[in-house]
Design a protein around this motif. Structure first.
Motif, PDB file in Angstrom:
ATOM      1  N   GLN A   7     -79.878 -27.143  47.576  1.00  0.00           N
ATOM      2  CA  GLN A   7     -81.198 -27.638  47.088  1.00  0.00           C
ATOM      3  C   GLN A   7     -82.448 -26.766  47.372  1.00  0.00           C
ATOM      4  N   ASN A   8     -82.289 -25.920  48.519  1.00  0.00           N
ATOM      5  CA  ASN A   8     -83.267 -25.144  48.911  1.00  0.00           C
ATOM      6  C   ASN A   8     -83.264 -23.687  48.201  1.00  0.00           C
ATOM      7  N   ASN A   9     -82.549 -23.223  47.457  1.00  0.00           N
ATOM      8  CA  ASN A   9     -82.090 -21.978  46.896  1.00  0.00           C
ATOM      9  C   ASN A   9     -82.183 -22.156  45.290  1.00  0.00           C
ATOM     10  N   ILE A  10     -82.836 -22.936  44.577  1.00  0.00           N
ATOM     11  CA  ILE A  10     -82.647 -22.853  43.059  1.00  0.00           C
ATOM     12  C   ILE A  10     -83.273 -21.575  42.552  1.00  0.00           C
ATOM     13  N   SER A  11     -84.179 -20.858  43.617  1.00  0.00           N
ATOM     14  CA  SER A  11     -84.689 -19.683  42.817  1.00  0.00           C
ATOM     15  C   SER A  11     -83.434 -18.749  42.215  1.00  0.00           C
ATOM     16  N   VAL A  12     -82.273 -18.810  42.638  1.00  0.00           N
ATOM     17  CA  VAL A  12     -81.300 -17.932  41.926  1.00  0.00           C
ATOM     18  C   VAL A  12     -80.782 -18.505  40.849  1.00  0.00           C
ATOM     19  N   LEU A  13     -81.046 -19.739  40.285  1.00  0.00           N
ATOM     20  CA  LEU A  13     -80.547 -20.389  39.120  1.00  0.00           C
ATOM     21  C   LEU A  13     -81.202 -19.937  37.986  1.00  0.00           C
ATOM     22  N   PRO A  14     -80.704 -19.859  36.753  1.00  0.00           N
ATOM     23  CA  PRO A  14     -81.356 -19.602  35.522  1.00  0.00           C
ATOM     24  C   PRO A  14     -82.832 -20.125  35.521  1.00  0.00           C
ATOM     25  N   LYS A  15     -83.702 -19.834  34.981  1.00  0.00           N
ATOM     26  CA  LYS A  15     -85.081 -20.076  34.725  1.00  0.00           C
ATOM     27  C   LYS A  15     -85.213 -21.368  34.087  1.00  0.00           C
ATOM     28  N   GLU A  16     -84.417 -21.657  32.988  1.00  0.00           N
ATOM     29  CA  GLU A  16     -84.370 -22.969  32.277  1.00  0.00           C
ATOM     30  C   GLU A  16     -83.933 -24.372  33.393  1.00  0.00           C
ATOM     31  N   GLU A  17     -82.880 -23.747  34.342  1.00  0.00           N
ATOM     32  CA  GLU A  17     -82.374 -24.738  35.227  1.00  0.00           C
ATOM     33  C   GLU A  17     -83.256 -24.963  36.260  1.00  0.00           C
ATOM     34  N   GLN A  18     -84.112 -24.148  36.748  1.00  0.00           N
ATOM     35  CA  GLN A  18     -85.288 -23.918  37.813  1.00  0.00           C
ATOM     36  C   GLN A  18     -86.285 -24.977  37.334  1.00  0.00           C
ATOM     37  N   VAL A  19     -86.689 -24.956  35.936  1.00  0.00           N
ATOM     38  CA  VAL A  19     -87.754 -25.729  35.551  1.00  0.00           C
ATOM     39  C   VAL A  19     -87.211 -27.370  35.546  1.00  0.00           C
ATOM     40  N   LYS A  20     -86.136 -27.461  35.156  1.00  0.00           N
ATOM     41  CA  LYS A  20     -85.391 -28.878  35.049  1.00  0.00           C
ATOM     42  C   LYS A  20     -85.525 -29.368  36.717  1.00  0.00           C
ATOM     43  N   CYS A  21     -84.953 -28.612  37.454  1.00  0.00           N
ATOM     44  CA  CYS A  21     -84.852 -29.164  39.050  1.00  0.00           C
ATOM     45  C   CYS A  21     -86.216 -29.143  39.344  1.00  0.00           C
ATOM     46  N   ILE A  22     -87.300 -28.454  39.311  1.00  0.00           N
ATOM     47  CA  ILE A  22     -88.736 -28.712  39.800  1.00  0.00           C
ATOM     48  C   ILE A  22     -89.138 -29.922  39.342  1.00  0.00           C
ATOM     49  N   GLY A  23     -88.939 -29.976  37.948  1.00  0.00           N
ATOM     50  CA  GLY A  23     -89.661 -31.167  36.992  1.00  0.00           C
ATOM     51  C   GLY A  23     -89.230 -32.556  37.680  1.00  0.00           C
ATOM     52  N   SER A  24     -87.748 -32.707  38.019  1.00  0.00           N
ATOM     53  CA  SER A  24     -87.377 -33.851  38.669  1.00  0.00           C
ATOM     54  C   SER A  24     -87.811 -33.960  40.089  1.00  0.00           C
ATOM     55  N   LEU A  25     -87.764 -32.910  40.902  1.00  0.00           N
ATOM     56  CA  LEU A  25     -88.251 -32.910  42.170  1.00  0.00           C
ATOM     57  C   LEU A  25     -89.742 -33.495  42.315  1.00  0.00           C
ATOM     58  N   ILE A  26     -90.640 -33.016  41.319  1.00  0.00           N
ATOM     59  CA  ILE A  26     -91.908 -33.532  41.182  1.00  0.00           C
ATOM     60  C   ILE A  26     -92.052 -34.971  40.831  1.00  0.00           C
ATOM     61  N   ASP A  27     -91.065 -35.377  39.999  1.00  0.00           N
ATOM     62  CA  ASP A  27     -90.956 -36.817  39.517  1.00  0.00           C
ATOM     63  C   ASP A  27     -90.812 -37.590  40.950  1.00  0.00           C
ATOM     64  N   ALA A  28     -89.718 -37.083  41.758  1.00  0.00           N
ATOM     65  CA  ALA A  28     -89.359 -37.859  43.003  1.00  0.00           C
ATOM     66  C   ALA A  28     -90.423 -38.005  44.014  1.00  0.00           C
ATOM     67  N   ALA A  29     -91.062 -36.834  44.101  1.00  0.00           N
ATOM     68  CA  ALA A  29     -92.238 -37.006  45.004  1.00  0.00           C
ATOM     69  C   ALA A  29     -93.265 -37.914  44.457  1.00  0.00           C
ATOM     70  N   LEU A  30     -93.600 -38.048  43.309  1.00  0.00           N
ATOM     71  CA  LEU A  30     -94.626 -38.662  42.670  1.00  0.00           C
ATOM     72  C   LEU A  30     -94.305 -40.388  42.948  1.00  0.00           C
TER      73      LEU A  30
END
Length: 491
Positions: free
Chosen positions: A91-114
């Motif tokens: 969960q700390n290293n999604i930078s090595v995932l494909p760009k499409e997956e990075q977007v999904k992960c960061i989007g849901s992390l932002i939702d969780a933070a809000l």
């Protein structure tokens, strides 16, 4: 002939880390490593030494005092995901995932933070699955946390509580994670086992044999003949297999508490233990002829959330010590190729050799096919690129441990709140990985100190910090207690 009678003030049942910790404290062997016929060592699970306690460090240094007794390692750990190696923690290293997956992960992390900003502090997660969604977001929970934790625990995370988590699960820093994604960087090492020690000889079992050797022999009894067959809590008597009866004042039991209930034939305790859940662990070892592949390098252990292999973790056990496998000039025949085919020759040949140790969990929620487990595991090694089909396998090892992990189930805390005080009223302290059933203080250092602190509680009424306050002992180095300053306390 009358049964032999022994009288002791404090009786300790068990010779694992907790039992040895208690015995060590009173004075101031259960084998943890197996050896195959071919000379490969395999621990009974992925054990490494890292510590939260100076007293624990002192005892190990007394037992194995030389620099050459140990190898020190920087953890090199990865998660295998969709054909790539993702640095741990995932969960700390999604930078090595494909760009499409990075977007999904960061989007849901932002939702969780809000969502967290609007959530009152009193709103605690009902289970571990909800905890994961709140901390890493829905997407990371879906692709990693949920499938991986099911493979580890053999129970859905929704059936686990979240009070045990503490330092064991990394909660990502959203700002740092986003920065790493933009800069294409990976996070540094995290967690208490980022560096660890491993004994040069004898595997993890060698540590506890060395500790046992520092304890007075007239105070200990090991072996099958000394196995406990009955506990009479009312009369304060323990009956051993060889007929010996031990009279005690206080009892520290490191048996699994459900086994203790059976030994006591206590119907109330048996009923109280029913909510406790555990998974079984299958350990598979594979010894291979040839040089360690370059892509394996200095990797320590690896995680596998996907279903293309039965194991959740693989340890490159030969990397821990050169003595974990036969010497290069040892001649061994090839048992099979990794693809299951017979070797071209059955003649014994020299090495070099390396080895992999695998762990497969099992429960009523996640059954295991034991008759094909070894073959399925070797195929999983091929599927995950740890072995090539033509690799020569010279040694295999399979062992099942019925009590593998004490599961922090939803019902666990309520059950322990009744079980442990009920036993303490009978002058019995049930401690250890399965004695107190707390995974959050179930590492080797914790287990050892549960025994030490149980003795201090019996002798002086001291608070058992590890049992009562897991977050406290895991959150800082416990430097107050030292072996050298406490040797004369217990006489």
């Amino acid at each position: 002939m009358a049964a032999k009678q022994i009288n002791v003030d404090v009786l300790v049942i068990g010779a694992g880390p907790t039992g040895l910790g208690a015995a060590k404290r009173l004075q101031q062997l259960a084998t943890s490593t197996d050896v195959t016929p071919e000379g490969f060592l395999f621990d009974v699970g992925g054990h490494v030494i890292f510590s939260h306690y100076k007293y624990f460090d002192d005892c190990l240094n007394e037992a194995l005092p030389k620099v050459e007794d140990w190898y020190e390692h920087q953890r090199v750990s990865y998660v295998r995901y969709e054909g790539r190696w993702v640095p741990y923690p995932f969960q700390n290293n999604i930078s090595v995932l494909p760009k499409e997956e990075q977007v999904k992960c960061i989007g849901s992390l932002i939702d969780a933070a809000l969502e967290a900003r609007a959530r009152p502090a009193s709103d605690k997660p009902e289970n571990f699955d909800i905890w994961n969604t709140r901390n890493v977001g829905q997407r990371l929970n879906e692709i990693f946390m949920r499938p991986y934790n099911f493979k580890v625990w053999a129970v859905p995370p929704s059936k686990m509580n979240a009070t045990w988590v503490g330092e064991r699960v990394a909660a990502p820093n959203l700002k740092l994670l986003t920065s790493n994604v933009i800069l294409n960087k990976v996070a540094g090492n995290w967690g208490p086992n980022a560096t660890f020690k491993f004994p040069a000889e004898g595997g993890t079992g060698g540590i506890w044999i060395a500790v046992a050797n520092t304890i007075a022999k007239d105070k200990t009894r090991f072996g099958e003949h000394s196995r406990v067959v009955k506990v009479n809590a009312d009369a304060k008597k323990v009956y051993l297999k060889d007929g010996t009866v031990v009279h005690y004042g206080s009892l520290i039991s490191t048996m699994a508490v459900d086994y203790l209930a059976k030994a006591m034939a206590d119907t109330k305790l048996l009923q109280l233990c029913k909510p406790l859940f555990y998974s079984s662990t299958n350990v598979i070892g594979v010894g291979i002829r040839g040089k360690r592949p370059e892509h394996i390098g200095d990797k320590c252990w690896l995680y596998f959330p996907e279903d293309n292999c039965p194991f959740y973790r693989a340890t490159i056990f030969s990397n821990y010590s050169p003595n974990n496998q036969p010497k290069e000039n040892a001649k061994l025949p090839t048992k099979q190729l990794a693809n299951g085919q017979k070797p071209a020759s059955s003649k014994a040949q020299e090495g070099p050799y390396w080895s992999i140790m695998l762990e497969v969990s099992e429960s009523q929620y996640k059954p295991v096919k034991h008759d094909t487990l070894l073959a399925d595991s070797i195929q999983g090694l091929i599927n995950t690129k740890l072995l090539k089909p033509e690799d020569e396998i010279v040694s295999t090892y399979v062992r099942r441990f019925d009590h593998g992990y004490p599961t922090p189930s939803l019902e666990r805390n309520g059950a322990l709140n009744e079980i442990l005080p009920y036993l303490q009223q009978k002058d019995i302290l049930s401690r250890g990985r399965f004695g107190s059933w707390k995974y959050e203080v179930g590492n080797q250092d914790h287990s050892f100190m549960l025994g030490v602190e149980a003795v201090d509680h019996i002798v002086s009424g001291a608070v058992e910090l590890s049992l009562a306050y897991p977050d406290f002992v895991n959150g800082r180095a416990n430097t107050e207690r030292r072996l050298t300053s406490m040797k004369t306390v217990v006489r």
